[in-house]
Design an enzyme around this catalytic site. Structure first.
Site, PDB file in Angstrom:
ATOM      1  N   HIS A 168       1.081  10.303 -28.817  1.00 33.31           N
ATOM      2  CA  HIS A 168       0.955   9.011 -28.138  1.00 33.31           C
ATOM      3  C   HIS A 168       0.284   7.979 -29.038  1.00 33.31           C
ATOM      4  CE1 HIS A 168       1.409  10.184 -23.606  1.00 33.31           C
ATOM      5  NE2 HIS A 168       2.564   9.873 -24.177  1.00 33.31           N
ATOM      6  N   HIS A 191       9.877   7.923 -27.855  1.00 33.44           N
ATOM      7  CA  HIS A 191       8.811   8.824 -27.409  1.00 33.44           C
ATOM      8  C   HIS A 191       8.953  10.205 -28.036  1.00 33.44           C
ATOM      9  CE1 HIS A 191       5.908  10.737 -24.726  1.00 33.44           C
ATOM     10  NE2 HIS A 191       6.814  11.660 -24.499  1.00 33.44           N
ATOM     11  N   ARG A 249       0.817  -1.223   0.000  1.00 37.10           N
ATOM     12  CA  ARG A 249       0.000   0.000   0.000  1.00 37.10           C
ATOM     13  C   ARG A 249       0.845   1.265   0.000  1.00 37.10           C
ATOM     14  NH1 ARG A 249      -3.298  -3.148   3.686  1.00 37.10           N
ATOM     15  NH2 ARG A 249      -5.167  -3.861   2.598  1.00 37.10           N
ATOM     16  N   GLU A 275      -4.439  17.847 -12.805  1.00 35.57           N
ATOM     17  CA  GLU A 275      -4.729  17.990 -14.234  1.00 35.57           C
ATOM     18  C   GLU A 275      -6.194  18.354 -14.518  1.00 35.57           C
ATOM     19  OE1 GLU A 275      -4.051  15.166 -18.037  1.00 35.57           O
ATOM     20  OE2 GLU A 275      -2.283  15.424 -16.794  1.00 35.57           O
ATOM     21  N   ASN A 310       0.500  18.057 -22.090  1.00 32.55           N
ATOM     22  CA  ASN A 310       0.188  17.022 -23.078  1.00 32.55           C
ATOM     23  C   ASN A 310       0.169  17.583 -24.494  1.00 32.55           C
ATOM     24  OD1 ASN A 310      -0.301  14.694 -21.319  1.00 32.55           O
ATOM     25  ND2 ASN A 310      -2.082  15.839 -20.589  1.00 32.55           N
ATOM     26  N   ARG A 337      -2.461  21.923 -16.302  1.00 30.04           N
ATOM     27  CA  ARG A 337      -1.520  20.803 -16.469  1.00 30.04           C
ATOM     28  C   ARG A 337      -1.745  20.063 -17.791  1.00 30.04           C
ATOM     29  NH1 ARG A 337       0.586  16.472 -11.908  1.00 30.04           N
ATOM     30  NH2 ARG A 337       1.885  15.260 -13.325  1.00 30.04           N
ATOM     31  N   GLU A 385      10.675  17.123 -25.592  1.00 34.25           N
ATOM     32  CA  GLU A 385       9.882  17.614 -24.464  1.00 34.25           C
ATOM     33  C   GLU A 385      10.320  19.018 -24.057  1.00 34.25           C
ATOM     34  OE1 GLU A 385       7.255  16.418 -23.101  1.00 34.25           O
ATOM     35  OE2 GLU A 385       7.181  14.357 -23.838  1.00 34.25           O
TER      36      GLU A 385
END
Length: 358
Positions: free
Chosen positions: A242, A259, A115, A227, A235, A231, A179
């Protein structure tokens, strides 16, 4: 040393960071320290970490296969089992030493084992340094679909050491560069322009550029950690990027794209769509496309490829109520979110990319 101090997820960058890492390890008195590596970082990065910075600590190592194809629940299961076999308990620490696959997967493993145990990220690729280092996104792919399973939880800390970039092939450095260019598009035209001088062989300037990207991303995720709005700009180019990456990953007739290579295509497409839908300046569309195509090889798409890539858009995590939502730009740093784009414009964007003359 560059520092962003937080309650969780503090980021340290520079040659002096290792003293801070040792301070944390001595302060927390973890019952067990386990380092997660892949085949590449085990060979090229772990010896440096062991010899110079962790020699006074006892730790175990878990190694996973390198590459996006292994960013899966099956790999997580093996790592969970190895943690259990090593006797890791809730006071154990997992140090993720690697690129985005290792830090994403390792963060997810740590967040769910018993956990939740503590984890520290030490990104070794340019992509991981400027992207995965900030924001607390951890997860794995579902089949060929990117990042479908995961949690948001910040690591205890992140340590960015530029010297690791020397272990990377040029293609991997170029992947991370995409990026950074994205950060310029969504936040600062001045930063975009300055990135044209980016040279990873110059350690001092490389560190300054990387730190600027880290600051841009940190500002975004600090304002919008879950997000809801801002945020989503991180993307930018990723909706189609993607889908392209996933399509090339699953298709045996296609060479797998890194990527950044896929996201570079995605940003050219997003810039075109932004020009059509939101008035992104035509001159800047042409200039940015020239920049991308001078850095990244043009990828060939036929009509079937485009149709299949569009089908994959339905799996994008930003979608709501069946709508495929895009992040678009009115200009550098001026974004609009949750924009629905019809397939005709997407086809036009691919045609623009295919036919653009440098």
């Amino acid at each position: 040393m560059h520092t962003i101090e937080k309650e969780r997820g503090s980021v340290y960058c520079g040659a002096a960071i290792w003293d801070r890492l040792i301070e944390i390890l001595e302060e927390k008195k973890f019952s067990k320290i386990v380092i997660l590596v892949d085949e590449n970082t085990k060979k090229h990065c772990l010896p440096l970490l062991k010899k110079n910075h962790l020699s006074k600590f006892t730790f175990k190592t878990i190694c996973i296969p390198a590459g996006e194809a292994h960013k899966t629940i099956a790999t997580c299961t093996k790592v969970w089992q190895q943690l259990s076999d090593l006797g890791a308990d809730r006071n154990s620490l997992l140090i993720n030493l690697g690129g985005g696959v290792v830090t994403d997967l390792g963060g997810f493993v740590a967040s769910t084992f018993k956990r939740g145990i503590e984890f520290i990220n030490i990104p070794t690729s340019l992509l991981a340094m400027v992207d995965a280092s900030v924001g607390g996104k951890n997860g794995v792919d579902l089949g060929h679909l990117k990042n479908q399973i995961g949690v948001i939880k910040n690591p205890l800390a992140v340590f960015v050491f530029i010297e690791f970039l020397k272990t990377l092939p040029k293609s991997e450095r170029r992947s991370g560069y995409a990026e950074m260019l994205k950060h310029g598009l969504i936040a600062s035209e001045e930063y975009w322009e300055s990135l044209k001088d980016f040279d990873t062989t110059n350690t001092e300037t490389t560190e300054a550029f990387i730190w600027e990207s880290i600051k841009i991303k940190n500002e975004v995720v600090t304002k919008d950690p879950t997000e809801k709005g801002l945020r989503k700009t991180l993307n930018y180019g990723h909706t189609l990027g993607h889908a392209i990456e996933s399509y090339f990953l699953e298709n045996p007739e296609k060479a797998t794209l890194l990527h950044g290579e896929a996201i570079a295509v995605g940003m050219v497409l997003a810039n075109y769509i932004s020009a059509e839908k939101e008035g992104f300046p035509q001159q800047k569309l042409l200039a940015t496309t020239t920049t991308f195509l001078s850095i990244y090889n043009r990828v060939a798409f036929n009509q079937t490829d485009v149709e299949e890539i569009i089908k994959l858009l339905k799996f994008d995590k930003k979608n709501t109520n069946g709508n495929i939502n895009f992040v678009l730009l009115e200009d550098f740093g001026k974004y609009v979110i949750d924009k629905v784009v019809d397939n005709t414009v997407i086809h036009q964007a691919f045609a623009f990319y295919k036919n653009f003359k440098i």
